[in-house]
Design an enzyme around this catalytic site. Structure first.
Site, mmCIF file in Angstrom:
data_model
loop_
_atom_site.group_PDB
_atom_site.id
_atom_site.type_symbol
_atom_site.label_atom_id
_atom_site.label_comp_id
_atom_site.label_asym_id
_atom_site.label_seq_id
_atom_site.Cartn_x
_atom_site.Cartn_y
_atom_site.Cartn_z
ATOM 1 N N THR A 185 43.046 56.942 47.072
ATOM 2 C CA THR A 185 41.970 56.184 46.433
ATOM 3 C C THR A 185 41.418 55.211 47.451
ATOM 4 O OG1 THR A 185 43.476 54.450 45.703
ATOM 5 C CG2 THR A 185 43.118 56.275 44.200
ATOM 6 N N LYS A 435 36.866 35.878 31.515
ATOM 7 C CA LYS A 435 37.825 35.439 30.496
ATOM 8 C C LYS A 435 37.473 34.023 30.093
ATOM 9 C CE LYS A 435 40.723 38.752 32.611
ATOM 10 N NZ LYS A 435 40.516 39.198 34.002
#
Lengths: 541, 541
Positions: A185, A435
């Protein structure tokens, strides 16, 4: 009590034997820009056997890694068959990676041999001096010229190497959990990480691709696999096609919109697969030079979220249905596919089709909310997607990556919702989500709403620290040429488009949003510039 | 080198969790003759959980066998889900077997519990005294009356037993090679033999059923599963339907042509599955009372060879395509499916469709000739079919059956040919084939040719010893009413229909060919009568 079933391992040797005989007549076509190169699975099977013998003759034994540095073409497919089936490990090198990552990856995987397309030799040659384990380079599809003169490896011509070898190979039966192939990846943080697929995972994944709730690939299909064979195993299409006898059309290096349309018109494939940006280019090409591509009964789009407008344009203007799917290198990659439920039509069907789709039975999912607990599948509660199953990674090759896994589940890094009937909608990357006061705000949602303003060319949202709410969104805006707009106006514009508590207070105006090598907003750079105090932030409340 | 994939076992607990949630809205309909009983996978999942708790409360632990003695209905499906998913073993008892075989089977499997339909209690009750391990009988779908009074087992009402139980069960994750279900073959020789399916084999088989080269079952399908759930796991349809969310229509005890057509017209299923004799009856019913059953996009026919005339009649007169398939209890049962290759149409497609079809990648095949060596896949060389793969039996439950297996391959007992592209045509049962001078003669071929004579009502061919050729065919002929024909005439009739060396010399004339309980020619009886000298044999040369 044990079953009385045969304990027969799932094995790519069996797959090669089967596909190249029962489906030996299926076509394998490589685009060349001129006359296409045409062959069959039967011939590819014979050449795969020759390649396996040739690799043995170069000393490839056991689970040594044989790397490929190739476009999608016949020789790459031969390596896909030969290397795992002989018991070695296929390592697909991503030709688009920066040189230092390629060097790291080839050394980390301890590649023994690299098969390279002649057209890609100029890219590979400068790296060879740094590759510590590579002993042989095999040049496929042409003359390497003098680019490899003086390299400290043995250089072979692919066709020469194969020509004297037997056309049958006694493919061994190996443990189904042994490595068959690996793919790194291109992680945005840290070193690239190797995902190692097993014979078992590839077999099961191939079955899923040919299941009706997967890609529904059939023996009658002629598949234009645009998605590179060095990118997440070309979404599993080479092995799935072999398993059920789909014919295959491979574009080699001709990945520009014009040749892609040319080969579609000339070869009349029935299915195709690529990322959204490819289809965006094809759409523009068709606008410029209208042609009929409606032999495509289905186009699979994944890799990143496909804009619904693109899906609609293909279907309404070109009579080509787009099938939206989600996955990642760590998920082999088939994770979910957006088939509308039976009986739905029109706008109702579209509501399902623009989601990331349903996960199949073999891929289990759960959503983990901001407090670390599972959130319900109610279509609105947001959490990070975690997945589990026989073709999902549970680790990386020879590195610790504990934070990527959670009690045996893969943390996908994607944030979204699931409906009670299992439709996944991704709203953000976990690292980009804001958040705020115990709730999550999707950076992508805000970006989309800001970009809906006519004076805005681009908008990228990152989280910035906030003393009261932990984090709040910061919007980086690029104003469209000849327009003007300020933060207060934009906030007003958002007022009836977002919940009040999500409305951003922090804004900055840029000439350009920084982008990654594949053209995505590079939020890592934005975060760094904000941390360094390099952004001029305006407050609007 | 090990892969980095998760080592996640294939598990029916996962399948139940998935199917009853993601596909919870799919329909489960049981025909009643009156108003159908309708529910969903979600509800079946809750009731399966209740059943699992109820079985635990009766002491079912570990891998104990829970038997079913039921028609295809909702409660039988609930048992299909609950029993394997809780880690026990589902044992489907074939209600059509003779009493002594049922007793043998239930004792051999050591069934602990039997779930029985109220309508089938009269069939089961007389046997209970001989069942040594059964402790509980659970009566589903009605009142058993007084038939079970005095039985030496505990008798429970299904709905009462479930009603107070929790509707969720923490389905365990078990070893994928552990037993999930078992089914005895009603072998024509010797005692019935138990085939034990694993969680792994059922999972893989379910994927195959939903693959495009399997039955191609989709989420949009509504499947009329006529093939009994006590016969080769209803061809795997219950688990496959749950895996991809097909709705299910179950005929309960209404298996006569008239109600089958009624339920098809009323419920509009899109797929159906049954043996040829069922479809023969449906065809006659439609001739008598024409109705439209063309909602069926596909009808799967297997269990025995489907006459091409029947396939054509359904397609041409009723617009219902028949998909021919082959399998057996030992193959889970999906072995091969006759999809015509892409691009074929008309008579060319029919030539493929009337074969037994292609074997999928997961089922390997070979043909073993009369000399014990493999014969080529050339479409003409004949051999016994042997198969291998992850859902193929490699033995039977607690009995030796060495001659049924050969170096790890299942001997199917079927004889036929394979083409280079993998299409299987079965020509005979191995035990019926005539081994003459080192060559094989198909008994079925001769029967078909003799029966083509207008004066012949029935013809059955067996092998009889021959001093020169080892074996030669003996033809038992039933002359049609009002006709007359002799051996010499029949042999002349065959002269240009069969190779000269296959022309039978031995003939006998009977009033009737003995038949098995399912209406097939009982060649075992013919062979015994010939051995006993009870047949009058005419010679014609």
């Amino acid at each position: 009590m044990r079953s009385t079933m045969q304990d027969h391992p799932l094995n790519l040797g069996d797959l090669v034997r089967y596909g190249t005989s029962t489906h030996g007549a299926a076509q394998v076509v490589t685009w060349t820009g001129g006359e296409p190169r045409r062959t069959t699975y039967a011939e590819v099977g014979r050449r795969a056997a020759q390649l396996a013998h040739a690799l043995r003759s170069l000393g490839v034994t056991g689970d040594q890694r044989v790397a490929t540095f190739q476009w999608n073409n016949q020789e790459h497919l031969e390596a896909y068959l030969a290397v795992p089936a002989m018991g070695a490990v296929l390592h697909t090198l991503n030709i688009r990676l920066p040189a230092e990552q390629l060097v790291y990856i080839a050394n980390h995987a301890e590649d023994h041999v690299i098969i390279v397309d002649a057209t890609l030799v100029p890219l590979l040659a400068p790296l060879l001096g740094q590759l510590r384990t590579v002993q042989h380079v095999i040049v496929a599809g042409g003359d390497p010229g003098d680019a490899l003169d003086g390299a400290a490896v043995q250089v072979h011509r692919y066709d020469d190497l194969l020509s004297s070898q037997p056309t049958e190979f006694d493919w061994p039966v190996v443990d189904e959990r042994d490595a068959a192939a690996m793919c790194y990846t291109s992680g945005t943080t840290g070193d690239p990480k190797g995902v190692v697929y097993s014979h078992r995972s590839i077999w099961l994944h191939s079955m899923q691709v040919a299941m009706t709730d997967g890609m529904g690939l059939t023996q009658a299909d002629y598949v234009l696999a645009i998605v590179p064979m060095f990118h997440a195993m070309s979404w599993g299409l080479p092995y799935a096609a072999l398993m059920i006898g789909s014919s295959t059309l491979m574009p080699d290096r001709f990945l520009q919109p014009e040749p892609l349309v040319d080969m579609t018109v000339a070869e009349r494939p029935t299915a195709a697969a690529a990322v959204p940006t490819i289809w965006q280019g094809v759409l523009a090409e068709l606008d410029a030079r209208p042609r009929d591509i409606s032999t495509l009964r289905q186009v699979i789009v994944g890799g990143s979220t496909c804009p619904p407008s693109l899906m609609r344009a293909f279907e309404e203007r070109h009579n080509v249905p787009i099938l939206h799917a989600w996955g990642m290198t760590e998920t082999s990659p088939l994770g979910s596919v957006a088939h509308a439920p039976g009986g739905t039509t029109g706008d109702e069907a579209w509501r399902y089709r623009i989601t990331q789709g349903r996960l199949p039975a073999s891929v289990q999912a759960r959503l983990i909310g901001s407090d670390g607990a599972q959130v319900p599948w109610d279509g609105t509660s947001v959490g990070e997607l975690e997945v589990r199953g026989p073709w999902i990674a549970g680790g990386y090759y020879q590195v610790e990556a504990g934070d990527k896994f959670h009690d045996g589940w893969l943390r996908t890094g994607d944030v979204g919702t699931l409906t009670p009937d299992g439709f996944l909608t991704l709203t953000d990357r976990a690292k980009d989500v804001i958040k705020s006061g115990g709730e999550w705000i999707s950076s992508v949602d805000i970006e989309n709403e800001v970009m809906a303003h006519p004076a805005v060319a681009e908008a990228a949202v990152i989280a910035v620290p906030d003393p009261r709410w932990d984090e709040r969104p910061l919007v980086s805006v690029v104003v469209a040429e000849g327009e003007s707009v300020d933060a207060t106006q934009l906030r007003s514009f958002l007022a009836d488009r977002l919940p009040k508590w999500q409305l951003p207070e922090y804004w900055t105006f840029l000439d350009e949003v920084p982008k990654t090598s594949v053209g995505k907003f590079d939020k890592k750079v934005l975060r760094a510039r904000h941390a360094d105090g390099d952004l001029t932030v305006t407050e609007a409340r």
